[in-house]
Write an enzyme that holds these catalytic residues in place. Structure first.
Site, PDB file in Angstrom:
ATOM      1  N   TYR A 193      -6.894   4.318  -2.146  1.00 29.01           N
ATOM      2  CA  TYR A 193      -6.075   3.658  -3.228  1.00 29.01           C
ATOM      3  C   TYR A 193      -6.394   2.211  -3.490  1.00 29.01           C
ATOM      4  O   TYR A 193      -6.572   1.567  -2.566  1.00 29.01           O
ATOM      5  CB  TYR A 193      -4.562   3.824  -2.807  1.00 29.01           C
TER       6      TYR A 193
ATOM      7  N   GLU B 197      -4.161   0.357 -11.725  1.00 23.05           N
ATOM      8  CA  GLU B 197      -4.308   1.207 -10.295  1.00 23.05           C
ATOM      9  C   GLU B 197      -5.277   2.401 -10.497  1.00 23.05           C
ATOM     10  O   GLU B 197      -5.481   2.934 -11.377  1.00 23.05           O
ATOM     11  CB  GLU B 197      -2.936   1.743 -10.444  1.00 23.05           C
TER      12      GLU B 197
END
Length: 383
Positions: A101, A189
């Site tokens: 992530y 993101e």
């Protein structure tokens, strides 16, 4: 402005971030063409701005044209948590060894950019933060200094990414930071950021929120607006040039200034309520603006009370009060108003409201933001 996945990937690609080859498709035939161009196997993905696509059947693997036709036909028109699928993204399927992530956003309290990086990707970062907070590396970046390759690599080391992923991850982090800053993003993101068996690091998903205040610098953003999802409340607000975001609560919010509006949402939540919206009327709280704001709030059937939170600076209290009185003559409200009026000429404004003869069950004034929030939440609960 929140981008769809495919738009986010196209945005990433402008900054050299590796993404899977693919194309959007609005019909079954277009999906087949996109799959043939990308090369089998492919993934057919619903383009909606909501999570849970996979569990809802909105993401399917296909090995040939017949399977693409079947999946595309099933997914187009599908309802996923109230979002109807009107567009697909068809991309070449990636082999995945590990998932990570990575994201950049702004930490307003620290007045710095914030990198969040974790070796645990593919799930919601909130879940990782709750189950294993130590698995998330948080790095504040001074906008003046920026992010260099060595610092990005050290962040990857601190996040315990494997040695073979460090260089690729660091390279993508620097490019993602450039996308975040030069691309005027509020959020950039990648989840998951994947390591392939070949050793390449690759962005498998994209979540991008663009800063609307920077739109004047980006005429190309106009291309992103075609499928922007707005509910009926947001469409009405956009027509009135109001800064509005619809939420799921019962307390309608009107405030002057984005910071105050956010604080108002927080304090309503703090006292046990839930906001129905974010609505910033800015500095021009005249009758037309206030009437427009109240019309939008009034349109929401879930609103049981309205909390108007005004702190006068450039905005003067008596003008706000006059605007509210005039607006109430033009809008037949279904919910009572609680107002907190403070700052420039607030006393004059409160006197105007008192002299207007508006029944207390329709409008009441409270001295502080906390008192007003409690009153608005109580009214909403008792409705």
């Amino acid at each position: 402005m929140d981008l769809f996945e495919y738009q986010g990937k196209q945005y990433f690609a402008r900054y050299g971030i590796p993404v899977s080859p693919g194309a959007p498709a609005d019909t079954v035939d277009e999906a087949v063409t996109a799959a043939e161009d990308a090369g089998y196997p492919v993934v057919v993905k619903a383009q909606v701005q909501v999570g849970g696509r996979g569990k809802a059947g909105g993401i399917k693997l296909a090995d040939n044209a017949d399977e693409v036709r079947e999946h595309a036909g099933n997914i187009l028109g599908m309802d996923i948590k109230g979002h109807v699928v009107r567009r697909l993204w068809v991309e070449h399927a990636s082999d995945i060894e590990e998932e990570y992530y990575a994201s950049f956003t702004l930490d307003r309290a620290a007045k710095k950019h914030l990198l969040m990086l974790s070796a645990e990707g593919g799930v919601e970062i909130e879940a990782v933060a709750e189950s294993n907070p130590d698995a998330i590396v948080k790095l504040h970046i001074d906008p003046v200094d920026g992010l260099d390759l060595a610092t990005a690599r050290q962040a990857a080391v601190d996040a315990k990414l494997p040695e073979r992923a460090l260089d690729g991850a660091a390279d993508i982090l620097v490019k993602l930071y450039t996308c975040f800053t030069e691309g005027d993003c509020d959020l950039a993101e990648i989840n998951p950021l994947i390591l392939k068996p070949t050793g390449e690091v690759h962005a498998l998903d994209a979540k991008v929120t663009l800063d609307g205040n920077a739109e004047f610098r980006h005429p190309e953003w106009e291309d992103f607006k075609g499928l922007t999802e707005m509910d009926d409340r947001e469409k009405m607000a956009a027509e009135k040039d109001l800064q509005y975001i619809g939420l799921d609560g019962t307390v309608g919010i009107i405030a002057n200034g984005a910071g105050l509006a956010m604080s108002t949402l927080d304090v309503v939540n703090q006292v046990g309520g839930a906001a129905a919206n974010f609505l910033d009327i800015g500095g021009g709280a005249n009758a037309d603006v206030m009437a427009g704001a109240l019309e939008v709030i009034n349109f929401d059937e879930n609103v049981k009370s309205i909390f108007i939170n005004i702190f006068g600076g450039i905005t003067r209290g008596e003008e706000v009060a006059k605007g509210i009185v005039e607006a109430l003559g033009r809008v037949d409200l279904k919910a009572p108003i609680v107002i907190r009026l403070d700052g420039t000429n607030a006393e004059e404004g409160r006197q105007i409201l008192a002299d207007a003869g508006i029944p207390e069950d329709k409008l009441r004034s409270e001295p502080t933001m906390l008192d007003a929030a409690r009153a608005a939440v109580a009214l909403a609960a008792g409705a």
